[in-house]
Design an enzyme around this catalytic site. Structure first.
Site, PDB file in Angstrom:
ATOM      1  N   PRO A 194      27.636  30.263  12.633  1.00 13.49           N
ATOM      2  CA  PRO A 194      28.179  29.179  11.802  1.00 13.49           C
ATOM      3  C   PRO A 194      29.259  29.623  10.818  1.00 13.49           C
ATOM      4  CG  PRO A 194      25.817  28.939  12.027  1.00 13.49           C
ATOM      5  CD  PRO A 194      26.163  30.253  12.673  1.00 13.49           C
ATOM      6  N   CYS A 195      30.278  28.768  10.679  1.00 13.32           N
ATOM      7  CA  CYS A 195      31.446  29.068   9.846  1.00 13.32           C
ATOM      8  C   CYS A 195      31.351  28.595   8.391  1.00 13.32           C
ATOM      9  CB  CYS A 195      32.696  28.445  10.466  1.00 13.32           C
ATOM     10  SG  CYS A 195      33.071  29.053  12.120  1.00 13.32           S
ATOM     11  N   PRO A 196      30.597  27.503   8.088  1.00 12.62           N
ATOM     12  CA  PRO A 196      30.618  26.971   6.715  1.00 12.62           C
ATOM     13  C   PRO A 196      30.357  27.975   5.608  1.00 12.62           C
ATOM     14  CG  PRO A 196      29.560  25.396   8.174  1.00 12.62           C
ATOM     15  CD  PRO A 196      29.803  26.645   8.990  1.00 12.62           C
ATOM     16  N   PHE A 235      31.576  30.720   5.075  1.00  8.76           N
ATOM     17  CA  PHE A 235      32.786  31.483   4.746  1.00  8.76           C
ATOM     18  C   PHE A 235      34.040  30.618   4.676  1.00  8.76           C
ATOM     19  CE2 PHE A 235      29.880  33.923   7.494  1.00  8.76           C
ATOM     20  CZ  PHE A 235      29.438  34.850   6.574  1.00  8.76           C
TER      21      PHE A 235
END
Length: 438
Positions: A87-89, A91
């Site tokens: 998951p990206c959120p 960063f």
């Protein structure tokens, strides 16, 4: 091709799966939380990649990748490649950049998984935000951990348009290999020719709409650049649109209404280019911009409703980029090409403040840190040291001790990230909000 196998975590709808398969890897296992994305993946393993129904069923696991009931990593020890787009959120610049404090953060867990599974190579991708100064200590911790596990690791920022994708889409990539293979690894070389413009790429799809050839060519001419980064969004927020305000403005300049995704090309249900409003893109158009086009990538079929299909595409790793990275890792594992010295064996220091604190058994003050940094050849002024300490405190437990003279001394504690601990807040939050995780 070869008999190389990959285990992929957070596989999504298959952008990285398709790219790695085209590079010569076969998926032993792909784990994905979202049921719609997993159905898309399983469907295309059969339709596009030639898996039997039984092989596709065995290869795709649906559920929380950190749940031991979903799969057992120990069954895949020594696999050729461990890959994933966690998951990206945690960063993302568009978010709060909570890093290790974000319950969705699985990057550190994936690195620990590498130490457990001992694959020959590791490939993880994430957003550009992870490359920023906010996460210097986080990156340092990752490199140190992989070094302890016996890997040569390196970060690199790659742009999707450098590999034929009509979209900027910067991705921060971590590649780690066991030393005997790292000697043969080279990062993929960007293409010398630019990708097609959005207008060129989508001309035939836009031509299916109900507008004149003259108006179509006007739009193609207007859409004369590559796309802003496609944003998939999360289940916590509304329907499908093409990104934040800045992205919407860039789309408008190219004659695209970015406030939603259309059911059909320009016509009765989707405004024409000329006039008050611009046309919206269809899901098929977005998929093409994300890299699903050309002989090797265009047959992928997305399942589910429009918003689900858009999110599957928007959150994916562009297949052409995954193929380029996969080919570079494949060649290293097969020891192809010229063998070179391991420059990466020299210690890489992203955050010298973290390195000093990690080696200190006793608390140390800011002033003492400044002196040690200067002696180590990495001088930093006190305000910069204080800023790095503030960042460190968000990802690590940082103990503060007040000395008799009023100075504050700091001691580095444990990493706050989820590493599989049963008591970690991530498990509690996931149990309550599993349907909203993405």
């Amino acid at each position: 091709m070869s008999d190389l196998e990959v285990v992929e975590i957070c596989a999504g709808a298959g952008g990285q799966v398709l790219g790695l398969e085209r590079a010569g890897f076969r998926h032993r296992l792909a784990v994905e939380l979202d049921a719609n994305a997993a159905r898309t993946l399983q469907h295309n393993l059969i339709k596009v990649l030639g898996y039997t129904e039984k092989e596709a069923e065995d290869a795709v696991r649906v559920g929380d990748v950190a749940d031991p009931k979903v799969w057992n990593p120990d069954e895949h020890r020594g696999v050729d490649l461990l890959a994933g787009g966690v998951p990206c959120p945690p960063f993302s610049i568009a978010g709060k950049q909570l890093g290790a404090g974000d319950e969705r953060d699985l990057f550190a867990w994936a690195v620990k998984l590498c130490g457990r599974m001992k694959p020959k190579a590791l490939l993880l991708e994430n957003v550009k935000g992870l490359s920023g100064s906010r996460f210097t200590a986080y990156r340092q911790h990752v490199l140190d951990q992989l070094q302890d596990y016996g890997y040569i690791a390196e970060w690199r920022l790659l742009q999707a348009d450098q590999f034929g994708v009509s979209q900027l889409r910067p991705r921060f990539i971590l590649v780690a290999l066991q030393p005997q293979y790292a000697e043969y690894f080279d990062w993929p070389t960007p293409r010398t020719t630019p990708p097609p413009t959005v207008g060129e790429l989508l001309r035939d799809l836009m031509a299916q709409g109900n507008w004149s050839e003259e108006k179509l060519e006007e739009w193609v001419k207007r859409a004369d650049g590559i796309a802003p980064t496609i944003v998939g969004g999360s289940k916590k927020h509304g329907g499908a649109d093409l990104g934040p305000t800045r992205a919407k403005a860039a789309w408008e300049a190219m004659g695209v209404d970015a406030k939603g995704v259309a059911d059909d090309p320009p016509g009765p249900t989707n405004p024409r280019v000329k006039g008050v409003e611009n046309p919206m893109l269809t899901v098929e158009m977005v998929a093409r911009i994300q890299g699903w086009y050309g002989e090797d990538f265009s047959d992928w079929e997305f399942l589910g409703g429009k918003t689900s299909r858009y999110r599957q595409i928007g959150n994916a790793f562009p297949p052409p980029v995954a193929r380029a990275l996969g080919a570079a890792i494949r060649d290293a594992l097969l020891k192809k090409g010229e063998r070179h010295g391991l420059v990466e064996k020299a210690e890489v220091v992203h955050d010298p403040v973290y390195k000093i604190l990690r080696s200190q058994k006793r608390p140390i003050t800011t002033e003492q840190l400044v002196v040690k940094l200067a002696k180590n050849g990495t001088p930093l002024e006190q305000p910069e040291v204080e800023r790095r300490l503030a960042h460190l405190g968000r990802d690590f437990k940082l103990t503060k001790t007040q000395r008799s003279n009023g100075d504050t001394a700091f001691k580095l504690g444990e990493f706050k990230a989820f590493l599989g601990q049963e008591e970690h807040q991530r498990n509690q939050i996931f149990a309550r909000q599993a349907a909203l995780f993405s």
